[in-house]
Design an enzyme around this catalytic site. Structure first.
Site, PDB file in Angstrom:
ATOM      1  N   SER A 199       0.844  -1.196   0.000  1.00  0.00           N
ATOM      2  CA  SER A 199       0.000   0.000   0.000  1.00  0.00           C
ATOM      3  C   SER A 199       0.884   1.253   0.000  1.00  0.00           C
ATOM      4  O   SER A 199       1.698   1.411  -0.904  1.00  0.00           O
ATOM      5  CB  SER A 199      -0.962  -0.044   1.189  1.00  0.00           C
ATOM      6  N   GLU A 319      -9.366  -5.451  -4.162  1.00  0.00           N
ATOM      7  CA  GLU A 319      -8.752  -4.362  -3.390  1.00  0.00           C
ATOM      8  C   GLU A 319      -9.777  -3.446  -2.727  1.00  0.00           C
ATOM      9  O   GLU A 319      -9.694  -3.138  -1.540  1.00  0.00           O
ATOM     10  CB  GLU A 319      -7.859  -3.509  -4.307  1.00  0.00           C
ATOM     11  N   HIS A 420      -7.877  -5.541  -0.065  1.00  0.00           N
ATOM     12  CA  HIS A 420      -6.628  -4.833   0.184  1.00  0.00           C
ATOM     13  C   HIS A 420      -6.011  -5.342   1.485  1.00  0.00           C
ATOM     14  O   HIS A 420      -6.690  -5.456   2.505  1.00  0.00           O
ATOM     15  CB  HIS A 420      -6.929  -3.337   0.284  1.00  0.00           C
TER      16      HIS A 420
END
Length: 515
Positions: A199, A319, A420
């Site tokens: 990320s 995600e 995610h």
């Protein structure tokens, strides 16, 4: 599974260039935590590039994590007993115990945590490096400055005070230099450093791939779910800085006297306001300053100007589901916010070809209109930036592209799927994080352990300088623009040729992002 606590057998002392540090060794893995790699970034050093620490002569305790960067209340634990402080530039090292008795130097893996450039720390229990170090590598995790402390660009606002840009990213460069200077003393090979992150941490990885100052500081890179297009110009950064200063009621010259708590609160307010007002943008992110970050990272990569280091890069299949689940404004999911994002980009850059509604509908055949926003958000935020960067970087170095598709039954029930950050436990080998972790409550732990074994083996094989094969030699061919080989990570790994064909047709070859 999460590694159980083990009885300490010894407390090894390592002499770093700045002074001695005492860690703990359980007979299998030794660790040193809370090692200072830079001077406290406080007072006149707030918003300045990190400086070397003052040397010390007394043995420093390195059995506990250092302070974490001040931040809003985190939805994930930052580590038992950790505290926050502006004096937060610490790192941690795990190494197989046999490094203390000589032998060949081991590959080094340096981790950058995620958290939208606002949250997170190297001390998060998920990032305990014991399991990964047990695969015969040296693991380093580090804190860097976050939110307004690390990504507030005050140099654009005038005044007499001096400020540096991208200080959170400069922190990571200082830590990487520390690795070059010291890691051999912990059994690591400074000529075999893999920089990896997820990320926001992956966003720093992809930014450093094109930062001249990073040349030679790492030799391979892994970017997990990088928001690679979330790098903005100095004008946008200046507008964010003005918002923060207005909330604080101070000028840039007065900002260094603002209490920590007030800066944290202002950071959080602006962090929420910016993506709400301008969907698809972040308040805090790397800034194209013409110095550390000379231009947009994806633009430079597509010009063949990234560092020629092998790269693993990929995203997760679902995600955006995490952001929907958290009701976060960070990703535009509703049709109205998606359209607002496209309109803003079109206003900024009228020369870009924005995907039409018909093109988007064709890219996601069989997807219900209400669910389409999750796919669009995923692809504009993560998947397409990853593909655009992979295409460019593959011209200068090997690229290994993946998509993480695995989800346990419970995560599917929760409508998270392969959301995610759901790949992180498998990379670190810390699968069950306490009694409240529901990931495997409906089964899947055996398959999850096997998947973790494959992922760790691939990541470590890559860090050793080889191809990222699995434990039984499962192949992973490099990506090329001709065949677009992609590893699909699931209960059984498979290699697919161009699984993104339909979405690529909709989004096109032009990089779509804010400036």
């Amino acid at each position: 599974m999460a590694v159980a606590a083990r009885r300490v057998q010894s407390y090894p002392v390592v002499e770093t260039r700045c002074g001695p540090v005492r860690g703990a060794d359980d007979g299998a893995v030794a660790s040193w935590k809370g090692i200072r790699y830079a001077a406290p970034p406080v007072d006149e050093l707030r918003w300045r590039a990190p400086q070397p620490p003052q040397p010390w002569t007394e043995i420093a305790d390195a059995t506990l994590y250092g302070a974490v960067c001040p931040q809003p209340d985190s939805p994930v634990p930052l580590g038992t007993g950790t505290r926050s402080s502006e004096d937060c530039l610490f790192l941690n090292v795990w190494a197989p115990s046999d490094v203390l008795t000589g032998g060949a130097a081991k590959p080094v893996m340096v981790w950058l945590h995620g958290g939208a450039y606002l949250l997170g720390a190297a001390s998060q229990p998920l990032y305990d490096g014991r399991a990964l170090a047990g695969r015969d590598v040296v693991v380093v995790t580090l804190n860097y400055r976050l939110g307004a402390f690390g990504f507030l660009e005050l140099g654009q606002l005038g005044g007499s005070a001096e400020f540096d840009s991208n200080v959170g990213i400069r922190d990571t460069l200082m830590a990487l230099q520390w690795v070059q200077d010291n890691i051999a003393r912990f059994g690591g090979d400074p000529r075999q450093v893999t920089l990896f992150g997820e990320s926001a941490g992956a966003g720093i990885v992809t930014t450093l791939l094109t930062a001249p100052a990073a040349a030679g500081l790492f030799h391979r890179a892994i970017a997990q779910s990088s928001p690679a297009t979330s790098a903005y110009d100095s004008e946008r950064a200046g507008r964010v800085a003005e918002k923060v200063l207005r909330r604080l009621g101070v000028s840039a010259d007065e900002a260094r006297a603002v209490p920590v708590e007030a800066l944290v609160e202002a950071s959080y307010d602006v962090f929420d306001e910016v993506p709400t007002a301008t969907p698809g943008t972040l308040a805090f992110a790397p800034i194209v300053d013409g110095d550390l970050v000379p231009d947009y990272p994806i633009k430079l990569a597509r010009q063949g100007r990234s560092h020629p280091v092998p790269l693993i890069i990929g995203t997760n299949r679902d995600e955006a589901a995490l952001f929907r689940w958290m009701k976060s404004p960070l990703m535009p999911i509703a049709p109205k916010t998606i359209r607002s994002m496209f309109d803003e980009i079109a206003t900024e850059q009228p020369e870009l070809a924005i995907p039409t509604d018909a093109q988007i509908e064709a890219a996601y055949p069989g997807v219900r209109p209400r669910a389409r926003g999750l796919h669009v958000a995923r692809d504009v935020g993560f998947r397409m930036p990853t593909l655009w960067l992979a295409e460019g970087h593959s011209a200068v170095a090997p690229v290994y592209l993946y998509r993480f598709d695995w989800a346990t039954t419970m995560l599917r029930v929760l409508r998270l799927g392969a959301a995610h950050a759901t790949e992180l436990p498998y990379v670190w080998g810390n699968l069950v994080m306490g009694a409240r972790d529901v990931t495997f409550k409906l089964g899947g732990l055996k398959a999850g352990r096997a998947l973790s074994d494959r992922m760790q083996q691939r990541w470590v094989s890559f860090a050793r300088g080889g191809e990222p094969v699995g434990p039984a030699g499962e192949p992973w061919p490099p990506f090329s623009v001709e065949d677009r080989a992609t590893l699909l990570i699931d209960e059984r790994d498979t290699v697919a040729a161009d699984p993104d064909r339909e979405i690529r047709a909709a989004w096109g070859d032009e990089v779509l992002s804010f400036r």
